[in-house]
Design an enzyme around this catalytic site. Structure first.
Site, PDB file in Angstrom:
ATOM      1  CB  SER A  34      -2.429  -6.592   8.556  1.00 26.06           C
ATOM      2  OG  SER A  34      -2.513  -5.414   9.340  1.00 26.06           O
ATOM      3  N   GLY A  59       5.734  -6.403   8.943  1.00 29.65           N
ATOM      4  CA  GLY A  59       6.005  -5.535  10.085  1.00 29.65           C
ATOM      5  C   GLY A  59       5.824  -6.269  11.393  1.00 29.65           C
ATOM      6  N   GLY A  60       4.680  -6.041  12.030  1.00 32.52           N
ATOM      7  CA  GLY A  60       4.434  -6.569  13.366  1.00 32.52           C
ATOM      8  C   GLY A  60       4.583  -8.074  13.490  1.00 32.52           C
ATOM      9  CG  HIS A  74       7.126   2.335   6.140  1.00 34.72           C
ATOM     10  ND1 HIS A  74       6.154   2.755   7.019  1.00 34.72           N
ATOM     11  CD2 HIS A  74       7.030   0.989   6.072  1.00 34.72           C
ATOM     12  CE1 HIS A  74       5.502   1.704   7.474  1.00 34.72           C
ATOM     13  NE2 HIS A  74       6.010   0.617   6.915  1.00 34.72           N
ATOM     14  N   GLY A 120      -0.771  -2.401  10.551  1.00 29.72           N
ATOM     15  CA  GLY A 120      -0.906  -2.460  11.999  1.00 29.72           C
ATOM     16  C   GLY A 120      -2.327  -2.370  12.493  1.00 29.72           C
ATOM     17  CD  GLU A 142       4.109   0.735   3.400  1.00 28.36           C
ATOM     18  OE1 GLU A 142       4.321  -0.043   4.332  1.00 28.36           O
ATOM     19  OE2 GLU A 142       4.439   1.926   3.405  1.00 28.36           O
TER      20      GLU A 142
END
Length: 200
Positions: free
Chosen positions: A161, A182-183, A43, A121, A115
């Site tokens: 995102s 993710g978030g 990552h 993020g 990514e």
């Protein structure tokens, strides 16, 4: 709780040694003992914040496969690399290094996750068309390295995102096979909408 369901459990990282004096690290066998079947490797935060090299990422890929875990190999460029026109150079280097020494027989167990670092993020997302362009380049490289069947079967996810309001357009692209979220996964309603994406 998940036994017998279609949901699989994965880890965010593993160590490349199976045993030894590596306090704080987690081996493939420990992850397997919890019921995990997948693990994220390379990552961007592991690479850029914690200093993992391409060589370490490759060792982790091999450790995951040897330990019975299916790895998700993360690749992607920084904003400086993108603005310098080096996106595919960086991605190709990371793929070649990450897959070095891995035979074709195990390729079906590997997922690639593109990514772009500048989109993680930050609220910035690669347009679906831009993401598709890179995904198509990744698939072409996998074909060059591992053959056409491996490239056609390869699952290539997009991460950066991904949200409920952009997942549909991203998933409509022919070479985007999934999302590394993710978030947005921290909000149950948002994540449920991503899982239940609707291609326009």
């Amino acid at each position: 709780l998940l036994d017998g369901s279609v949901v699989r459990v994965g880890a965010q990282n593993l160590y490349h040694e199976e045993d030894g004096a590596f306090t704080g690290e987690v081996s493939a066998s420990i992850l397997k003992s919890t019921g995990a079947s997948h693990v994220i490797v390379g990552h961007s935060e592991r690479r850029h914040v914690l200093g993992e090299s391409d060589e370490i990422v490759n060792l982790k890929m091999k450790a995951a496969l040897a330990g019975g875990l299916d790895p998700i190999l993360c690749i992607g460029e920084t904003i400086e690399e993108r603005e310098g026109g080096r996106t595919m150079d960086v991605v190709a280097r990371q793929i070649r290094a990450g897959l070095a020494g891995i035979d074709r027989g195990t390729m079906a167990r590997i997922t690639l996750a593109y990514e772009p670092v500048w989109a993680i993020g930050t609220g910035k997302t690669a347009t679906p068309e831009l993401a598709q362009e890179v995904h198509a380049g990744i698939r072409a490289l996998v074909e060059e390295l591992q053959g056409r069947p491996a490239a056609q079967d390869m699952r290539i996810q997009y991460g950066g995102s991904v949200k409920a309001n952009n997942v549909d357009d991203l998933m409509a692209m022919p070479d985007i096979d999934g999302a590394l979220v993710g978030g947005a996964s921290l909000d149950a309603a948002s994540f449920a909408r991503i899982v239940k994406f609707e291609v326009p």
